[in-house]
Write a protein that holds these residues in place. Structure first.
Motif, PDB file in Angstrom:
ATOM      1  N   TYR A 268     -53.035  35.621 -74.446  1.00 30.54           N
ATOM      2  CA  TYR A 268     -53.205  37.517 -73.955  1.00 30.54           C
ATOM      3  C   TYR A 268     -54.624  37.807 -72.958  1.00 30.54           C
ATOM      4  O   TYR A 268     -53.841  38.082 -72.142  1.00 30.54           O
ATOM      5  CB  TYR A 268     -52.553  38.194 -75.151  1.00 30.54           C
ATOM      6  N   ASN A 269     -55.276  37.538 -73.943  1.00 34.54           N
ATOM      7  CA  ASN A 269     -56.191  38.266 -73.187  1.00 34.54           C
ATOM      8  C   ASN A 269     -56.403  37.564 -72.168  1.00 34.54           C
ATOM      9  O   ASN A 269     -56.839  37.847 -71.052  1.00 34.54           O
ATOM     10  CB  ASN A 269     -57.634  38.167 -73.978  1.00 34.54           C
ATOM     11  N   LYS A 270     -56.763  36.617 -72.090  1.00 35.23           N
ATOM     12  CA  LYS A 270     -56.902  35.113 -70.873  1.00 35.23           C
ATOM     13  C   LYS A 270     -56.126  35.366 -70.143  1.00 35.23           C
ATOM     14  O   LYS A 270     -56.508  35.227 -69.347  1.00 35.23           O
ATOM     15  CB  LYS A 270     -57.082  33.140 -71.539  1.00 35.23           C
ATOM     16  N   ALA A 271     -54.936  35.424 -70.392  1.00 32.38           N
ATOM     17  CA  ALA A 271     -53.341  35.627 -68.861  1.00 32.38           C
ATOM     18  C   ALA A 271     -53.814  36.989 -68.437  1.00 32.38           C
ATOM     19  O   ALA A 271     -53.797  37.377 -67.452  1.00 32.38           O
ATOM     20  CB  ALA A 271     -52.122  35.565 -70.114  1.00 32.38           C
ATOM     21  N   ARG A 272     -53.993  38.032 -69.094  1.00 36.04           N
ATOM     22  CA  ARG A 272     -54.709  39.665 -69.275  1.00 36.04           C
ATOM     23  C   ARG A 272     -55.440  39.761 -67.312  1.00 36.04           C
ATOM     24  O   ARG A 272     -55.420  39.513 -66.356  1.00 36.04           O
ATOM     25  CB  ARG A 272     -55.008  40.570 -69.864  1.00 36.04           C
ATOM     26  N   GLN A 273     -56.876  38.601 -68.384  1.00 35.29           N
ATOM     27  CA  GLN A 273     -57.623  39.008 -67.613  1.00 35.29           C
ATOM     28  C   GLN A 273     -57.376  37.763 -65.974  1.00 35.29           C
ATOM     29  O   GLN A 273     -58.286  38.328 -64.610  1.00 35.29           O
ATOM     30  CB  GLN A 273     -58.772  37.752 -68.238  1.00 35.29           C
ATOM     31  N   ALA A 274     -57.064  36.867 -66.146  1.00 33.47           N
ATOM     32  CA  ALA A 274     -56.450  35.918 -65.160  1.00 33.47           C
ATOM     33  C   ALA A 274     -55.628  36.722 -64.075  1.00 33.47           C
ATOM     34  O   ALA A 274     -55.828  36.837 -62.960  1.00 33.47           O
ATOM     35  CB  ALA A 274     -55.416  34.819 -65.797  1.00 33.47           C
ATOM     36  N   GLY A 275     -54.284  38.106 -65.094  1.00 36.03           N
ATOM     37  CA  GLY A 275     -53.852  38.512 -63.826  1.00 36.03           C
ATOM     38  C   GLY A 275     -54.628  39.615 -63.133  1.00 36.03           C
ATOM     39  O   GLY A 275     -54.828  39.859 -62.250  1.00 36.03           O
ATOM     40  N   ILE A 276     -55.925  39.923 -64.032  1.00 38.94           N
ATOM     41  CA  ILE A 276     -57.043  41.055 -63.052  1.00 38.94           C
ATOM     42  C   ILE A 276     -57.800  40.775 -61.963  1.00 38.94           C
ATOM     43  O   ILE A 276     -57.564  41.206 -61.301  1.00 38.94           O
ATOM     44  CB  ILE A 276     -57.972  41.651 -64.147  1.00 38.94           C
ATOM     45  N   THR A 277     -57.738  39.121 -62.617  1.00 36.77           N
ATOM     46  CA  THR A 277     -58.869  38.665 -61.715  1.00 36.77           C
ATOM     47  C   THR A 277     -57.999  38.418 -60.017  1.00 36.77           C
ATOM     48  O   THR A 277     -58.575  38.662 -58.724  1.00 36.77           O
ATOM     49  CB  THR A 277     -58.882  37.139 -61.693  1.00 36.77           C
ATOM     50  N   LYS A 278     -56.954  37.409 -60.211  1.00 42.05           N
ATOM     51  CA  LYS A 278     -55.829  37.158 -59.391  1.00 42.05           C
ATOM     52  C   LYS A 278     -55.694  38.547 -58.498  1.00 42.05           C
ATOM     53  O   LYS A 278     -55.480  38.748 -57.120  1.00 42.05           O
ATOM     54  CB  LYS A 278     -54.724  36.710 -59.577  1.00 42.05           C
ATOM     55  N   GLU A 279     -55.070  39.957 -58.946  1.00 45.32           N
ATOM     56  CA  GLU A 279     -55.234  40.951 -58.295  1.00 45.32           C
ATOM     57  C   GLU A 279     -56.538  41.071 -57.711  1.00 45.32           C
ATOM     58  O   GLU A 279     -56.287  41.834 -56.323  1.00 45.32           O
ATOM     59  CB  GLU A 279     -54.704  42.153 -59.526  1.00 45.32           C
ATOM     60  N   LEU A 280     -57.631  41.419 -58.369  1.00 44.92           N
ATOM     61  CA  LEU A 280     -59.409  41.452 -57.380  1.00 44.92           C
ATOM     62  C   LEU A 280     -59.513  40.981 -56.168  1.00 44.92           C
ATOM     63  O   LEU A 280     -59.418  41.313 -55.350  1.00 44.92           O
ATOM     64  CB  LEU A 280     -60.022  41.671 -58.194  1.00 44.92           C
ATOM     65  N   MET A 281     -58.612  39.491 -56.297  1.00 46.64           N
ATOM     66  CA  MET A 281     -58.908  38.731 -55.239  1.00 46.64           C
ATOM     67  C   MET A 281     -57.705  38.890 -54.071  1.00 46.64           C
ATOM     68  O   MET A 281     -58.943  38.662 -53.039  1.00 46.64           O
ATOM     69  CB  MET A 281     -58.710  37.072 -55.947  1.00 46.64           C
ATOM     70  N   ASP A 282     -57.187  39.858 -54.434  1.00 46.57           N
ATOM     71  CA  ASP A 282     -55.775  40.086 -53.427  1.00 46.57           C
ATOM     72  C   ASP A 282     -56.122  41.011 -53.002  1.00 46.57           C
ATOM     73  O   ASP A 282     -56.537  41.556 -51.784  1.00 46.57           O
ATOM     74  CB  ASP A 282     -54.582  40.351 -53.891  1.00 46.57           C
ATOM     75  N   ILE A 283     -57.027  41.920 -53.596  1.00 46.44           N
ATOM     76  CA  ILE A 283     -57.197  43.291 -53.157  1.00 46.44           C
ATOM     77  C   ILE A 283     -58.564  42.966 -52.145  1.00 46.44           C
ATOM     78  O   ILE A 283     -58.556  43.059 -50.729  1.00 46.44           O
ATOM     79  CB  ILE A 283     -58.181  44.029 -53.783  1.00 46.44           C
ATOM     80  N   VAL A 284     -59.502  42.374 -52.718  1.00 49.50           N
ATOM     81  CA  VAL A 284     -60.876  42.284 -51.560  1.00 49.50           C
ATOM     82  C   VAL A 284     -60.402  41.144 -50.572  1.00 49.50           C
ATOM     83  O   VAL A 284     -60.622  41.246 -49.307  1.00 49.50           O
ATOM     84  CB  VAL A 284     -61.515  40.989 -52.507  1.00 49.50           C
ATOM     85  N   GLY A 285     -58.933  39.951 -50.835  1.00 46.24           N
ATOM     86  CA  GLY A 285     -58.878  39.382 -49.263  1.00 46.24           C
ATOM     87  C   GLY A 285     -58.983  40.505 -48.544  1.00 46.24           C
ATOM     88  O   GLY A 285     -58.680  40.231 -47.466  1.00 46.24           O
ATOM     89  N   GLY A 286     -57.836  41.391 -48.112  1.00 45.15           N
ATOM     90  CA  GLY A 286     -57.202  41.825 -48.090  1.00 45.15           C
ATOM     91  C   GLY A 286     -58.116  43.003 -46.984  1.00 45.15           C
ATOM     92  O   GLY A 286     -58.261  43.346 -45.965  1.00 45.15           O
ATOM     93  N   ALA A 287     -59.425  43.793 -48.264  1.00 44.65           N
ATOM     94  CA  ALA A 287     -60.045  44.271 -47.553  1.00 44.65           C
ATOM     95  C   ALA A 287     -60.607  43.236 -46.318  1.00 44.65           C
ATOM     96  O   ALA A 287     -61.227  43.958 -45.237  1.00 44.65           O
ATOM     97  CB  ALA A 287     -60.895  44.652 -48.061  1.00 44.65           C
ATOM     98  N   GLU A 288     -60.944  42.494 -46.630  1.00 50.36           N
ATOM     99  CA  GLU A 288     -61.305  41.150 -45.430  1.00 50.36           C
ATOM    100  C   GLU A 288     -60.904  41.378 -44.313  1.00 50.36           C
ATOM    101  O   GLU A 288     -61.052  40.937 -43.753  1.00 50.36           O
ATOM    102  CB  GLU A 288     -62.288  39.634 -46.611  1.00 50.36           C
ATOM    103  N   ALA A 289     -59.234  41.372 -44.437  1.00 53.34           N
ATOM    104  CA  ALA A 289     -58.801  41.048 -43.529  1.00 53.34           C
ATOM    105  C   ALA A 289     -58.400  42.352 -42.665  1.00 53.34           C
ATOM    106  O   ALA A 289     -58.730  42.523 -41.409  1.00 53.34           O
ATOM    107  CB  ALA A 289     -57.068  40.438 -43.564  1.00 53.34           C
ATOM    108  N   LEU A 290     -58.603  43.390 -42.986  1.00 52.35           N
ATOM    109  CA  LEU A 290     -58.366  44.398 -42.117  1.00 52.35           C
ATOM    110  C   LEU A 290     -60.083  44.954 -41.310  1.00 52.35           C
ATOM    111  O   LEU A 290     -59.910  45.523 -40.454  1.00 52.35           O
ATOM    112  CB  LEU A 290     -58.681  45.735 -43.291  1.00 52.35           C
ATOM    113  N   LYS A 291     -61.020  44.622 -42.381  1.00 53.18           N
ATOM    114  CA  LYS A 291     -62.448  44.090 -40.997  1.00 53.18           C
ATOM    115  C   LYS A 291     -62.516  43.441 -40.588  1.00 53.18           C
ATOM    116  O   LYS A 291     -63.123  43.978 -38.777  1.00 53.18           O
ATOM    117  CB  LYS A 291     -63.187  43.502 -42.228  1.00 53.18           C
ATOM    118  N   LYS A 292     -61.445  42.515 -40.196  1.00 55.41           N
ATOM    119  CA  LYS A 292     -61.523  41.172 -38.940  1.00 55.41           C
ATOM    120  C   LYS A 292     -60.571  41.577 -38.395  1.00 55.41           C
ATOM    121  O   LYS A 292     -60.459  41.581 -36.753  1.00 55.41           O
ATOM    122  CB  LYS A 292     -61.054  39.752 -39.702  1.00 55.41           C
TER     123      LYS A 292
END
Length: 292
Positions: A268-292
């Motif tokens: 459960y903890n691994k799956a939750r951590q993977a979900g959090i990591t994926k959301e962070l990557m999505d946020i970071v990717g969106g922020a990079e896209a807005l900068k460009k």
């Protein structure tokens, strides 16, 4: 892959199962304590009674005047008394007794001997009624609270069958209580009675006794009681073995539940951590896209 909600639901279910098995372990431990005390109180009496019968029966085993001591010239029919609990959830306890009975029946059938079953306990009855085994009697609730009255009722029926010639031998399969962690199925020939002879020393065959009333009168009265007492002894041992086996099985089940909860929590903890990591990557990717 299971979702976080599915894993969480499974963890909750395993925890509830653990609570049930822990409660059953405590109940079995309490029943074991009472049953073991009763068995330990009765065992010395049964042992001494067996010793008395051994002394009285010296030299009369081949005397036809005592039917319960008389060996049949040819054995054609056997009555088998199988002691099993009425409930399960006690590991391999029931299975060991049933397998022992199956092997005994198969061995006797190979010799051309007919075996009739007296099922004391629901588990043994339920198993053999679906097989091609003749069940002459069914008894339940005996091991819940072993009593001398139940032993007398069953013993009288077995004695009547033996004396009338319905069966030539009577065997009992029960659980021999060795320790809390070990119970072994045992096969005992109850009829005809063949008590162990004492050799030498006090009570040996070279000692003469004066009997009051007569030797024959004592044997006629004590031989049936020997059957009753042996049956009650086997009731006690099997009942104690059942509670000990169930206590051990529930303890193992509780340990397995705890181990499964740890494994599921890690997943459960691994799956939750993977979900959090994926959301962070999505946020970071969106922020990079807005900068460009």
């Amino acid at each position: 892959m299971a979702t976080l909600r599915d894993i969480k639901r499974k963890i909750d279910a395993v925890k509830k199962t653990s609570q049930i098995t822990k409660a059953m372990n405590m109940v079995a431990a309490a029943k074991l304590r009472v049953a073991q005390q009763n068995m330990e109180k009765f065992h010395p009496y049964a042992t001494k009674f067996n010793e008395v019968i051994s002394r009285l029966a010296v030299g009369v085993e081949d005397d036809g005047s005592f039917e319960l001591l008389k060996q049949r010239e040819e054995v054609k029919n056997i009555e088998l008394v199988l002691l099993t609990p009425d409930r399960g959830l006690c590991g391999s306890f029931n299975n060991n007794l049933i397998v022992t009975a199956e092997k005994f029946i198969a061995a006797k059938k190979a010799e051309g001997i007919t075996v009739t079953l007296t099922a004391v306990g629901k588990k043994g009855y339920d198993y053999f009624r679906r097989r091609n085994i003749e069940i002459s009697k069914r008894m339940t609730g005996i091991l819940n609270k072993p009593s001398y009255d139940d032993a007398v009722d069953l013993g009288r029926e077995l004695i009547a069958k033996f004396e009338s010639g319905v069966c030539d031998e009577v065997y009992v399969i029960y659980s021999n209580f060795i320790s809390i962690v070990r119970q072994a199925p045992a096969v005992f020939r109850m009829l005809p009675i063949a008590p162990e002879k004492t050799e030498g020393g006090e009570g040996g065959s070279n000692v003469e006794y004066i009997f009051e009333p007569s030797h024959d009168a004592l044997l006629n009265d004590l031989l049936p009681n020997y059957v009753f007492i042996e049956l009650l002894e086997y009731f006690y041992q099997t009942a104690v073995g059942e509670h000990a086996a169930r206590m051990a099985a529930m303890e193992n089940a509780t340990s397995n539940c705890k181990e499964l909860v740890r494994t599921l929590t890690l997943t459960y903890n691994k799956a939750r951590q993977a979900g959090i990591t994926k959301e962070l990557m999505d946020i970071v990717g969106g922020a990079e896209a807005l900068k460009k």
